[in-house]
Design a protein around this motif. Structure first.
Motif, PDB file in Angstrom:
ATOM      1  N   LYS A 195     -14.045   0.147   1.969  1.00 18.45           N
ATOM      2  CA  LYS A 195     -13.587   0.448   0.393  1.00 18.45           C
ATOM      3  C   LYS A 195     -12.155   0.140   0.396  1.00 18.45           C
ATOM      4  O   LYS A 195     -11.404  -0.090  -0.629  1.00 18.45           O
ATOM      5  N   TYR A 196     -11.184   0.586   1.664  1.00 21.13           N
ATOM      6  CA  TYR A 196      -9.687   0.328   1.621  1.00 21.13           C
ATOM      7  C   TYR A 196      -9.719  -0.508   2.913  1.00 21.13           C
ATOM      8  O   TYR A 196     -10.273  -0.206   3.876  1.00 21.13           O
ATOM      9  N   LEU A 197      -8.812  -1.408   2.814  1.00 18.11           N
ATOM     10  CA  LEU A 197      -8.368  -2.413   3.956  1.00 18.11           C
ATOM     11  C   LEU A 197      -6.935  -2.647   3.956  1.00 18.11           C
ATOM     12  O   LEU A 197      -6.448  -3.054   2.892  1.00 18.11           O
ATOM     13  N   LEU A 237     -14.602  -9.287   3.565  1.00 17.14           N
ATOM     14  CA  LEU A 237     -15.282  -8.035   2.742  1.00 17.14           C
ATOM     15  C   LEU A 237     -16.852  -8.496   2.675  1.00 17.14           C
ATOM     16  O   LEU A 237     -17.047  -9.581   2.527  1.00 17.14           O
ATOM     17  N   SER A 238     -17.507  -7.370   3.075  1.00 20.19           N
ATOM     18  CA  SER A 238     -19.040  -7.185   3.099  1.00 20.19           C
ATOM     19  C   SER A 238     -19.474  -6.860   1.391  1.00 20.19           C
ATOM     20  O   SER A 238     -18.677  -5.907   0.710  1.00 20.19           O
ATOM     21  N   ARG A 288     -10.649  -2.415  -1.782  1.00 14.08           N
ATOM     22  CA  ARG A 288      -9.020  -2.467  -2.081  1.00 14.08           C
ATOM     23  C   ARG A 288      -8.376  -3.007  -0.807  1.00 14.08           C
ATOM     24  O   ARG A 288      -8.328  -2.313   0.231  1.00 14.08           O
ATOM     25  N   LEU A 289      -7.740  -4.226  -0.900  1.00  6.68           N
ATOM     26  CA  LEU A 289      -7.092  -4.873   0.017  1.00  6.68           C
ATOM     27  C   LEU A 289      -5.412  -4.935  -0.091  1.00  6.68           C
ATOM     28  O   LEU A 289      -5.126  -5.334  -1.040  1.00  6.68           O
ATOM     29  N   ASN A 309      -1.346 -14.438  -2.518  1.00  4.25           N
ATOM     30  CA  ASN A 309      -1.192 -13.053  -2.904  1.00  4.25           C
ATOM     31  C   ASN A 309      -2.332 -12.331  -2.783  1.00  4.25           C
ATOM     32  O   ASN A 309      -3.233 -12.109  -3.791  1.00  4.25           O
ATOM     33  N   PRO A 310      -2.744 -11.908  -1.445  1.00  9.30           N
ATOM     34  CA  PRO A 310      -4.264 -11.228  -1.321  1.00  9.30           C
ATOM     35  C   PRO A 310      -4.353 -10.112  -1.731  1.00  9.30           C
ATOM     36  O   PRO A 310      -5.448  -9.390  -1.838  1.00  9.30           O
ATOM     37  N   THR A 311      -3.406  -9.234  -1.822  1.00  8.89           N
ATOM     38  CA  THR A 311      -3.457  -7.626  -2.336  1.00  8.89           C
ATOM     39  C   THR A 311      -3.910  -7.617  -3.708  1.00  8.89           C
ATOM     40  O   THR A 311      -3.376  -8.203  -4.555  1.00  8.89           O
ATOM     41  N   ALA A 312      -5.241  -6.989  -3.684  1.00 12.97           N
ATOM     42  CA  ALA A 312      -5.797  -6.863  -4.940  1.00 12.97           C
ATOM     43  C   ALA A 312      -7.079  -6.205  -4.730  1.00 12.97           C
ATOM     44  O   ALA A 312      -7.527  -5.545  -3.522  1.00 12.97           O
TER      45      ALA A 312
END
Lengths: 113, 110
Positions: free
Chosen positions: A9-11, A21-22, A109-110, A84-87
């Protein structure tokens, strides 16, 4: 219960690392999708798969990769090439491509530090 | 490609009020869905309504496919109705994709 499970859920990851992400579904759906959502924005399609062993690029596929080796599973890898991978990443499925309701997982949420 | 516009972008209401959210689309569609994104980010299916009217408790939706719009009605709003409401459309051809609107952010004040 039938549904779509996303993990984690959070990474949190350091810049330059690949992350996967699975997404697993037990709805017996043929079609699966990955969407990206940025804060305050709508959903944008990254990749989709109409059937096992097949997938196509969506609108923002650069820097991402997927596989569809099993009907139930559609993992997404965010590579170091994604600028920009944060998303917030959402996985979805539907009974078949272009028909039927779309069902979503709870999202992952990465955050890239 | 098909364009999807939602209005209003933001809506603030007192608990108990009624509201109408609109989704306009630029071409004919085979599928239309309404979703509620809760504060934790999960998208909850509300209606699958390519045409006609459906009701589910305090919520109802109407899609007029010939005029290319859909409306989501929320009656007697509760604070748990807060969140973002999205509509999503799809044309049904093998090459088409599901397109989401930009959403309506609804805030219900106690």
């Amino acid at each position: 219960d039938g549904g779509i499970t996303q993990s984690p859920k959070y990474l949190f990851r350091k810049e330059g690392q690949n992350v996967t992400l699975s997404c697993e579904q037990n709805l017996n759906h043929d079609a699966m999708y990955w969407y990206r959502q940025d804060p305050g924005q709508g959903l944008r399609l990254i990749y989709y798969s109409q059937i096992v062993n097949d997938f196509q690029k969506g609108d923002i596929a650069e820097g991402y990769s997927v596989s569809r080796e099993k009907k139930e599973s559609f993992p997404l890898t965010v590579t170091s090439a994604q600028k920009n991978p944060t998303a917030f990443y959402l996985c979805a499925s539907s009974i078949s491509w272009g028909t039927g309701e779309l069902f979503f997982g709870e999202g992952s949420r990465l955050t890239v530090l | 490609g098909i364009q999807v516009e939602q209005s209003p972008p933001d809506l603030i209401l007192q608990e108990g009020a009624n509201s109408t959210l609109r989704c306009n689309f630029s071409d004919s569609v085979n599928n239309l869905q309404w979703f509620h994104q809760n504060p934790w980010g999960q998208l909850i299916n509300l209606f699958y309504i390519p045409s006609g009217t459906k009701q589910n408790g305090r919520l109802s939706a109407t899609t007029v496919a010939t005029e290319r719009y859909s409306l989501l009605y929320i009656s007697s709003s509760q604070t748990t109705d807060s969140g973002v409401y999205f509509c999503a459309v799809e044309r049904g051809s093998s090459a088409s994709k599901i397109i989401f609107g930009s959403g309506t952010r609804l805030s219900i004040r106690p």
